[in-house]
Scaffold this motif. Structure first.
Motif, PDB file in Angstrom:
ATOM      1  N   VAL C 159       1.847 -28.815 -31.806  1.00 55.35           N
ATOM      2  CA  VAL C 159       1.377 -28.350 -30.569  1.00 55.35           C
ATOM      3  C   VAL C 159       0.783 -26.847 -30.741  1.00 55.35           C
ATOM      4  CG1 VAL C 159       1.417 -28.053 -28.092  1.00 55.35           C
ATOM      5  CG2 VAL C 159       2.806 -29.951 -29.236  1.00 55.35           C
ATOM      6  N   LEU C 160      -0.467 -26.401 -30.635  1.00 54.08           N
ATOM      7  CA  LEU C 160      -0.740 -25.238 -30.658  1.00 54.08           C
ATOM      8  C   LEU C 160      -0.945 -24.375 -29.070  1.00 54.08           C
ATOM      9  CD1 LEU C 160      -3.678 -25.584 -33.405  1.00 54.08           C
ATOM     10  CD2 LEU C 160      -1.069 -24.895 -33.719  1.00 54.08           C
ATOM     11  N   LEU C 161       0.184 -23.797 -29.045  1.00 56.19           N
ATOM     12  CA  LEU C 161       0.393 -22.959 -27.621  1.00 56.19           C
ATOM     13  C   LEU C 161      -0.284 -21.656 -27.944  1.00 56.19           C
ATOM     14  CD1 LEU C 161       3.850 -24.376 -26.817  1.00 56.19           C
ATOM     15  CD2 LEU C 161       2.140 -24.605 -25.137  1.00 56.19           C
ATOM     16  N   ALA C 162      -1.505 -21.409 -27.534  1.00 50.57           N
ATOM     17  CA  ALA C 162      -1.932 -20.169 -28.067  1.00 50.57           C
ATOM     18  C   ALA C 162      -3.401 -19.969 -27.432  1.00 50.57           C
ATOM     19  CB  ALA C 162      -2.259 -20.169 -29.662  1.00 50.57           C
ATOM     20  N   PRO C 163      -3.856 -18.569 -27.150  1.00 47.09           N
ATOM     21  CA  PRO C 163      -4.956 -18.247 -26.617  1.00 47.09           C
ATOM     22  C   PRO C 163      -6.232 -18.498 -27.644  1.00 47.09           C
ATOM     23  CG  PRO C 163      -3.626 -16.054 -27.067  1.00 47.09           C
ATOM     24  CD  PRO C 163      -3.055 -17.332 -27.567  1.00 47.09           C
ATOM     25  N   ALA C 164      -7.544 -18.364 -26.871  1.00 43.87           N
ATOM     26  CA  ALA C 164      -8.621 -18.757 -27.742  1.00 43.87           C
ATOM     27  C   ALA C 164      -8.601 -18.371 -29.125  1.00 43.87           C
ATOM     28  CB  ALA C 164      -9.807 -18.390 -27.085  1.00 43.87           C
ATOM     29  N   ALA C 169      -8.312 -19.881 -34.925  1.00 45.99           N
ATOM     30  CA  ALA C 169      -7.926 -19.532 -36.467  1.00 45.99           C
ATOM     31  C   ALA C 169      -6.994 -20.697 -36.974  1.00 45.99           C
ATOM     32  CB  ALA C 169      -7.119 -18.012 -36.476  1.00 45.99           C
ATOM     33  N   ALA C 170      -5.995 -21.091 -36.128  1.00 48.71           N
ATOM     34  CA  ALA C 170      -5.063 -22.124 -36.509  1.00 48.71           C
ATOM     35  C   ALA C 170      -5.919 -23.512 -36.624  1.00 48.71           C
ATOM     36  CB  ALA C 170      -3.987 -22.226 -35.367  1.00 48.71           C
ATOM     37  N   VAL C 171      -6.655 -23.672 -35.833  1.00 47.17           N
ATOM     38  CA  VAL C 171      -7.563 -25.083 -35.759  1.00 47.17           C
ATOM     39  C   VAL C 171      -8.286 -24.905 -37.344  1.00 47.17           C
ATOM     40  CG1 VAL C 171      -9.565 -26.343 -34.897  1.00 47.17           C
ATOM     41  CG2 VAL C 171      -7.778 -25.535 -33.594  1.00 47.17           C
ATOM     42  N   ALA C 182      -3.247 -26.458 -26.876  1.00 50.69           N
ATOM     43  CA  ALA C 182      -2.502 -26.169 -25.639  1.00 50.69           C
ATOM     44  C   ALA C 182      -2.995 -24.587 -25.221  1.00 50.69           C
ATOM     45  CB  ALA C 182      -1.040 -26.260 -25.794  1.00 50.69           C
ATOM     46  N   PRO C 183      -4.392 -24.413 -24.819  1.00 52.11           N
ATOM     47  CA  PRO C 183      -4.460 -22.927 -24.503  1.00 52.11           C
ATOM     48  C   PRO C 183      -4.070 -22.658 -23.188  1.00 52.11           C
ATOM     49  CG  PRO C 183      -6.221 -24.418 -24.148  1.00 52.11           C
ATOM     50  CD  PRO C 183      -5.285 -25.230 -24.668  1.00 52.11           C
ATOM     51  N   PRO C 184      -3.965 -21.382 -22.698  1.00 48.72           N
ATOM     52  CA  PRO C 184      -3.517 -20.951 -21.482  1.00 48.72           C
ATOM     53  C   PRO C 184      -4.719 -21.217 -20.601  1.00 48.72           C
ATOM     54  CG  PRO C 184      -3.985 -19.027 -22.819  1.00 48.72           C
ATOM     55  CD  PRO C 184      -4.176 -20.304 -23.837  1.00 48.72           C
ATOM     56  N   PRO C 185      -4.368 -21.472 -19.235  1.00 49.94           N
ATOM     57  CA  PRO C 185      -5.563 -21.814 -18.350  1.00 49.94           C
ATOM     58  C   PRO C 185      -6.832 -21.071 -18.378  1.00 49.94           C
ATOM     59  CG  PRO C 185      -3.438 -21.959 -17.054  1.00 49.94           C
ATOM     60  CD  PRO C 185      -3.365 -21.335 -18.466  1.00 49.94           C
ATOM     61  N   GLU C 186      -6.678 -19.913 -18.474  1.00 46.98           N
ATOM     62  CA  GLU C 186      -7.801 -18.868 -18.555  1.00 46.98           C
ATOM     63  C   GLU C 186      -8.668 -19.333 -19.893  1.00 46.98           C
ATOM     64  OE1 GLU C 186      -4.669 -18.021 -18.461  1.00 46.98           O
ATOM     65  OE2 GLU C 186      -4.338 -16.578 -19.781  1.00 46.98           O
ATOM     66  N   LEU C 188      -9.317 -22.160 -20.838  1.00 43.92           N
ATOM     67  CA  LEU C 188      -9.737 -23.461 -21.131  1.00 43.92           C
ATOM     68  C   LEU C 188     -11.262 -23.758 -21.801  1.00 43.92           C
ATOM     69  CD1 LEU C 188      -9.121 -26.475 -20.750  1.00 43.92           C
ATOM     70  CD2 LEU C 188      -9.949 -26.255 -18.476  1.00 43.92           C
ATOM     71  N   ALA C 189     -11.940 -23.191 -21.102  1.00 44.03           N
ATOM     72  CA  ALA C 189     -13.517 -23.092 -21.552  1.00 44.03           C
ATOM     73  C   ALA C 189     -13.748 -23.213 -23.089  1.00 44.03           C
ATOM     74  CB  ALA C 189     -14.302 -22.271 -20.924  1.00 44.03           C
ATOM     75  N   PRO C 190     -13.410 -22.190 -23.781  1.00 44.55           N
ATOM     76  CA  PRO C 190     -13.321 -22.151 -25.250  1.00 44.55           C
ATOM     77  C   PRO C 190     -12.891 -22.931 -25.882  1.00 44.55           C
ATOM     78  CG  PRO C 190     -12.338 -20.187 -24.585  1.00 44.55           C
ATOM     79  CD  PRO C 190     -12.690 -20.886 -23.254  1.00 44.55           C
ATOM     80  N   ALA C 191     -11.326 -23.320 -25.506  1.00 40.27           N
ATOM     81  CA  ALA C 191     -10.705 -24.276 -26.355  1.00 40.27           C
ATOM     82  C   ALA C 191     -11.131 -25.933 -25.992  1.00 40.27           C
ATOM     83  CB  ALA C 191      -9.072 -24.232 -25.747  1.00 40.27           C
ATOM     84  N   ALA C 192     -11.881 -26.138 -24.883  1.00 36.74           N
ATOM     85  CA  ALA C 192     -12.411 -27.513 -24.625  1.00 36.74           C
ATOM     86  C   ALA C 192     -13.636 -27.459 -25.691  1.00 36.74           C
ATOM     87  CB  ALA C 192     -12.692 -27.473 -23.343  1.00 36.74           C
ATOM     88  N   LYS C 193     -14.339 -26.452 -25.948  1.00 38.11           N
ATOM     89  CA  LYS C 193     -15.426 -26.675 -26.722  1.00 38.11           C
ATOM     90  C   LYS C 193     -15.164 -26.759 -28.196  1.00 38.11           C
ATOM     91  CE  LYS C 193     -19.661 -23.755 -27.450  1.00 38.11           C
ATOM     92  NZ  LYS C 193     -19.606 -23.020 -28.658  1.00 38.11           N
ATOM     93  N   LEU C 194     -14.247 -26.152 -28.349  1.00 39.55           N
ATOM     94  CA  LEU C 194     -13.390 -26.279 -29.840  1.00 39.55           C
ATOM     95  C   LEU C 194     -12.842 -27.585 -30.073  1.00 39.55           C
ATOM     96  CD1 LEU C 194     -12.330 -24.744 -32.315  1.00 39.55           C
ATOM     97  CD2 LEU C 194     -10.403 -24.222 -31.227  1.00 39.55           C
TER      98      LEU C 194
END
Lengths: 306, 558, 450
Positions: C159-164, C169-171, C182-186, C188-194
């Motif tokens: 589970v990758l608890l990390a900012p964008a 990098a981990a992905v 598992a990005p922080p709420p702020e 969400l957009a870049p992580a969802a794209k990823l």
């Protein structure tokens, strides 16, 4: 944006049952809810209550208990005072296990005297448990019913002995715990039998037989959920508060074995084992928990919100 | 050195049978054709094969079944007693002799009026006759019909001679497997019973003629025996019979006596290992397979079979309900013969019992309808609680027996046997188990298809018991699901009625064959919900007592 | 609501053609109702039937997978609110956290501790399922290296608890292992794209059901399809309430917008994480992240999970074996019965009532009663003889006499023949045991020699 939550509305309500206290003590009232546990919906006038076991007769204490309740073995009155006073137990489950022929065979009159002693040592509400031997209990319950000078609950009435236990309770104004072996239908049958005797529904608790964590807990969990759902759905014979005795948690090797290096500290583990058993019971719908580890009174009470 | 085993004389028949060492007295009796009750098939489970022995024997002194005084008096269990040496005299005690049968033949046919379309072609030069047979576990029943006009010429019943090798079917299958020549013995006994029945039908017929057609309805085990195939697989998972359909054959192929050897034999198809052609015949007689409304059919016998369905679909199961309503598993139980108490009322104040007896003589025991009434009355009078235990009421009418405390239904001075007719808690528990299994079977079928019991428009009760039971008593103890009594219809011997219907109308026979493939067999042993439904039934009237209360209340208002 | 067998039957052709392999259309309808067959097996079915029955068969809660191969973790795909209604299929996944800013030594020893959170219980292995890697360093390279190291050391999905930035990098370094983002709420957009680009599962974090409604919609709009909902409670009480409502929305309301497995981060100062974890195992948590790696915490939690995620339709059984009743001696009677719990309780109670100390043998017959087990061929002369030889009763008593339930008296001959034990046929009813046991002559249990 607002989401409509599908919160179930139930037609039934669990009977409120009060465990009376002595002078100066605080009675325990449980039940009265019309919704499932742990959720901010419906009415929950009474929080679940956590009590402690006080017992007669020998009990081999596991490491987690030896240091805490160990010093009080053999002194039920002192133990009762400690539980209700320092450890925060809201009620006591006084087990007269010492009257069992295989556990020293204390006499019936001795058992009755212990009940009197504990009742005068503390004003906390008390449930008195038999020794589990059918013939001894047949003498013990009437003696306890007579000896208890304030109302207690007798535990337990089952199909074989319910006339005797409930009869003794009725005669002296006590309540009863109705027991069945992890079976919702037998639980209901017991309550119908008690109702046929004219036993008031607000003086009955259901003991569904609590399996310890890892050793049958799941059956107890589902039976409590089903009893509660049936009671809330309008089956009056099952709309009773549920009592869970967590003692079986201490029969698990995982709660007591100090030799397993990879299992972590045996004290912490034993305490957690009982706590987890109790949390599962609360999640399923239990109203009264009986524990042995003093620190679990606070732990479980903290979880048992309204 | 032991003497050689001598001869064994059986009383009261007075028959001598040569002794064989290592063979039980029961086996000797069987060999000699001597009637001796052994409902469990010689498994030493039932304790009913009691004999008084004079001479040297070993064994049979089962302390569970016999008192010390009885053992001292020379009473033994024949299935566990073996001759040692010398001549031996064996008296079969009255309670251990099978009674003579005068059972019921009447069955209703509710399928409606139909044209007469007999199965048969004409006989050669004489009146063509047809025989309808109901081959029951304990009773064989038959009707002789004139196939030229459909009229009934004679009717008769007889014991199933297989009873001596086990009262229940499983015991017979075990007997067939484990006794040398057991299968042939059982088959021979069945054929001789059937031949004897047909002979009596013909003797009683006012019209001579030639039997051209036989239609037989029996359970799957009996049908297998008759057809000459081993019933063994039926008792083992997955409980499938060797075959479910029995192509028509002439009697000579089956080995019947000359009277039916040239007749065509049609055996009703089976639905499963424990739901047989008798149930198919019962469906035919009820007519449930022709109606749109949903019906339930109960066949209350040694086992209980239940069918649920309508003209489009049907589902059936066997409940493994015990034989409590046939008088089995109940201490003073007996079949519905003269001397059996058939109805009981209990005066609630005094707890005194009143009864009626089949044949009006002194009572010797209780038959199914009497047992049902007694349980209902004990419960209504508060003498037993919902769990089937005695309460403090009626204590004056009870006494302790070797089987525990017992309610005295008939005191010894009024009974036919000189012994009290009693009913123990364990008898009541047997009844509870039987009724719980029957009721749970019906509920399991409803649950399997997802129908509420309100969807059931008709309830048919097949079996002799069904003609005589008091439906209110049945509802009081929860024998059937809580359904308004107005929906119940007793069918009597529906198996025989169905066989007769098929004999008189060949369309019915075709329907029977299509019922076999269009009726689903539901195996309760793999139904996860059944045990719970059963547990719910182990209570008076039922754990869902509210539903029974409301149906009973409606009956009382009505 | 689920269709009943009769509802389904009415949609079928009613021809009993047997093309589906069932004996009748009703049998087939019962199979569909039980979820054991699909309408596809019925060639003559009408289009209407196909449409209605496929819609009814779709699971209300979608399935989300994390990781690959043997260690794959499945979340969701549940169909009921209470386990007694059918069963719960996919156990609450438990992740233990580790921080990427730990020293190499600490990092390795923490991973080793996580790897040890695996226990053998009643023949099953119960283990922590995932490693939750918390980005505390803020450094993308360090985080990516830590992800690779955690994967290599434990083999557990991440589970990758990390900012964008660190997340990307981990992905880059660990995408084939199918981690949960598992990005922080702020972020969400870049992580969802990823997540959409890499087809990876995404944990959507937002406050409460209302917050999740918006955030989940945003994630879907970005193309992320495999979603896990984290309602970010502040207390255990709130956690249970959120988890329950999410599950109800999926199963009762069939609300497709919110029907996702739930996830809870119980680390980083969450109050009373153990309490919350135990309640969420019981009440609808799909994935839990814990900071504790103490086996004294994890063993009870994993055991609770093992208990609650078993199939409740299994009959209640007791452990087979030799049970002493009273204080039996070497000349006490030996009785046998089956491991159906009601049978055991009844027989045990009646033997206790007899006040005759005894050894009670409990045979393993998959929780059937005596007669059912006999009929099913599980309680036989062979199985009983095997038990007599293997359970150790021969060392506990000097006699060789077994009391057999009266219902299966027929087995006595076979047992005597195979085991050499003498068989006494006990009563048919357990309730007759007290008088039976008291009447038994002591001579029945004399030692055997030779």
């Amino acid at each position: 944006m607002s989401v409509a939550l599908p919160i179930p509305g139930f037609p039934g309500r669990i009977f409120a049952v009060t465990l009376p206290a002595g002078p100066g003590g605080t009675p325990v009232t449980v039940g009265g809810q019309n919704a499932l546990p742990l959720l901010p919906e419906g009415e929950h006038p009474n929080a679940p209550a956590v009590g402690m076991e006080v017992r007669t007769g020998p009990l081999e204490l596991p490491p987690a208990l030896a240091g805490t309740i160990g010093p009080f073995a053999g002194n039920p009155a002192a133990m009762a005072r400690k539980c209700a006073g320092d450890w925060g137990a809201r009620f006591l489950f006084l087990s007269l296990a010492g009257c069992h022929p295989d556990a020293g065979g204390q006499s019936v009159s001795f058992g009755a005297a212990v009940v009197r002693e504990v009742l005068s040592a503390t004003p906390a509400p008390v449930i008195v448990g038999g020794c589990g031997d059918e013939e001894v209990d047949a003498l013990l319950f009437p003696a306890v019913a007579e000896a208890a000078l304030r109302p207690v609950f007798l535990s337990y009435a089952e199909e074989k002995n319910y006339r005797l236990v409930a009869g003794a309770a009725l005669a002296y104004g006590h309540g009863v715990v109705s027991w069945s072996p992890i079976d919702i239908n037998m639980a209901k049958q017991m309550n119908l039998l008690l109702a046929d005797l004219g036993f008031p529904p607000d003086r009955v608790l259901i003991d569904p037989l609590t399996g310890g964590l890892g050793y049958g807990m799941e059956y107890t969990f589902s039976i409590i959920e089903r009893i509660r759902l049936a009671g809330l759905s309008g089956d009056a014979a099952l709309a009773r508060p549920v009592l869970c005795h967590l003692g079986d948690a201490w029969k698990a090797r995982e709660a007591t074995d100090a030799s397993e290096g990879t299992w972590g500290d045996v004290d912490a583990r034993g305490r957690r084992w009982e706590e987890t058993t109790g949390l599962a019971c609360l999640a399923a719908g239990a109203d009264l928990l009986v524990c042995r580890h003093p620190s679990n009174v606070a732990r479980l009470s903290g979880a048992a919100w309204r | 050195m032991a003497d050689e085993t001598g001869s064994i004389r059986f009383h009261p028949d007075g028959v001598d049978v040569p002794g064989i060492p290592g063979e039980s007295l029961l086996a000797h009796a069987l060999r000699g054709g001597i009637p001796l009750l052994s409902p469990c098939g010689g498994e030493s489970r039932c304790g009913k094969c009691r004999v008084l022995v004079v001479g040297k024997t070993q064994g049979g002194e089962d302390p569970g079944a016999l008192t010390r005084a009885e053992i001292a008096a020379g009473i033994r269990l024949a299935c566990r007693c073996f001759p040692s040496s010398g001549d031996i005299s064996v008296t079969i005690l009255p309670g251990s002799r099978p009674a003579r049968l005068t059972a019921y033949l009447d069955g209703k046919d509710l399928a409606g009026d139909e044209p007469f379309l007999p199965l048969s072609r004409a006989a050669l030069g004489s009146v063509p006759l047809g025989v309808a047979l109901d081959l029951g576990t304990s009773t064989l029943a038959g009707t002789l019909v004139d196939l030229s006009d459909g009229s009934v010429l004679s009717r008769a019943t007889a014991d199933n001679p297989q009873m001596a090798c086990g009262e229940d079917l499983i015991s017979r299958v075990v007997f067939a497997e484990e006794t040398t020549g057991g299968f042939e013995l059982l088959r021979g006994r069945l054929l001789s019973g059937v031949d004897g029945l047909v002979r009596r039908l013909l003797e009683a017929s006012p019209v001579p003629g030639e039997v051209t057609d036989v239609v037989a309805a029996g359970n799957t085990v009996i049908s297998h025996f008759l057809y000459g195939i081993s019933p063994s697989p039926i008792r083992r998972p997955p409980y499938h019979p060797v075959r479910k359909e029995y192509p028509a054959v002439p009697g000579e192929t089956l080995g019947t006596a000359p009277a039916t050897a040239r007749a065509m034999w049609r055996i009703f198809p089976s639905l499963g290992g424990f739901v047989g052609g008798d149930v198919v015949a019962g469906i035919l007689a009820s007519g449930m397979h022709r109606r749109e409304e949903v019906s339930l059919l109960f066949d209350v016998g040694t086992n209980g079979e239940v069918v649920l369905g309508n003209r489009d679909w049907r589902i059936t199961c066997s409940s493994s309900a015990g034989p409590a309503f046939e008088g089995g598993e109940v201490g003073c139980g007996m079949r519905a013969y003269p001397g059996a108490i058939e109805s009981v009322r209990i005066e609630p104040e005094t707890a005194a019992a009143e009864w009626t007896v089949i044949g009006r003589g002194r009572p010797a025991g209780l038959c199914g309808s009497g047992i049902l009434d007694l349980c209902a009355e004990l419960f209504r009078a508060g003498i037993v609680d919902r769990a089937g235990r005695f309460t403090s009421r009626g204590a004056g009418r009870r006494r302790s027996t070797e089987r525990g405390e017992a309610f005295v239904v008939v005191p010894r001075e009024k009974s036919a046997t000189g012994c009290d007719v009693v009913f123990c808690e364990s008898d009541l528990k047997s009844v509870l188990r039987t009724k719980a299994a029957l009721c749970a079977a019906a509920e399991a079928l409803l649950a399997a298809v997802g129908l509420p019991r309100e969807a059931v428009a008709r309830v048919y009760i097949a079996g002799g018991f069904g003609n005589f039971l008091d439906l209110r008593s049945a509802l009081t103890i929860g024998l059937f699901p809580p359904i308004s009594l107005a929906r119940f219809a007793p069918l009597g011997n529906a198996s025989l009625a169905g066989a007769l219907g098929a004999l008189r109308n060949r369309r019915r026979w075709k329907e029977a064959l299509s019922l076999a493939s269009g009726t689903l067999y539901h195996d309760l042993s793999s139904d996860h919900g059944f045990m719970e439904l059963y547990q719910r039934g182990l209570f008076l009237p039922h754990t869902d007592e509210e539903s029974y209360r409301s149906v009973l209340a409606a009956e009382i208002r009505a | 609501m689920a269709l009943t067998a009769i509802d389904i039957y009415k949609l079928l052709p009613k021809t009993n053609c047997r093309e589906c392999g069932q004996s009748t259309c009703l049998a087939f309808a019962m199979q569909i109702a039980a979820g054991k067959a699909s309408i596809d097996l019925c060639p003559p079915a009408s289009d209407e039937a196909r449409e209605k029955l496929s819609a009814a068969a779709a699971p209300p809660l979608p399935k989300v997978t994390i990781g690959t191969g043997e260690r794959e973790v499945v979340l969701g795909d549940e169909t009921v609110l209470f386990r007694h209604e059918k069963t719960f299929y996919h156990p609450t996944a438990i992740a233990v956290s580790i921080r990427d800013d730990a020293s190499d030594e600490e990092f390795a020893s923490r991973l080793a501790a996580i790897r040890r959170l695996s226990f053998e219980r009643v023949g099953q292995r119960i283990s922590v399922d995932l490693v939750a890697l918390r980005c505390a360093s803020g450094n993308a390279d360090r985080y990516a290296r830590a992800a690779v190291a955690a994967l290599a050391a434990t083999g557990l999905p991440l589970v990758l608890l990390a900012p964008a930035g660190p997340l990307a990098a981990a992905v880059e370094a660990a995408a084939p292992s199918r981690p949960l983002l598992a990005p922080p709420p702020e972020d969400l957009a870049p992580a969802a794209k990823l997540a959409a680009e890499r087809k990876l599962p995404l944990q959507v974090r937002a406050r409460g059901i209302e917050g999740l409604t918006v955030a989940l919609a945003a994630a879907r709009a970005a193309g992320a399809l495999s979603l896990v909902a984290d309602p970010s409670p502040e207390t255990p009480r709130e956690a249970v309430s959120f988890a329950t409502n999410l599950r109800r929305l999926a199963i009762l309301s069939r609300n497709r917008d919110l029907a996702y497995p739930s996830a809870f981060d119980l680390g980083g100062g969450f109050p009373d994480p153990f309490l919350a974890a135990a309640l969420l195992v019981a009440k609808y948590g799909s994935l839990l992240v814990l900071d504790s790696a103490d086996p004294a915490d994890l063993l009870p939690l994993l055991t609770l999970r093992q208990n609650l995620f078993t199939d409740p339709q299994r009959p209640i059984q007791v452990e087979p074996g030799v049970y002493p009743i009273g204080a039996p001696s070497e000349s006490s009677p030996v009785l046998i019965t089956t491991n159906f719990s009601l049978t055991y309780f009844t027989v045990r109670g009646d033997v206790e009532a007899a006040k005759v100390p005894a050894h009670l043998l409990i045979a393993d017959v998959d929780g059937m009663s005596v007669l059912t087990a006999w009929a099913a061929g599980k309680f036989t002369g062979e199985s009983i003889s095997k038990m007599l030889a293997g359970c150790g009763i021969g060392e506990k008593v000097t006699h060789r006499t077994l009391i057999l339930p009266g219902m299966v008296a027929r087995l006595s001959g076979r047992i005597e023949e195979l085991s050499g034990w003498r068989v006494l046929v006990g009563p048919q009813e357990s309730s007759a045991l007290p008088s039976y046991l008291r009447r038994l002559p002591p001579a029945a249990f004399l030692p055997v020699h030779g």
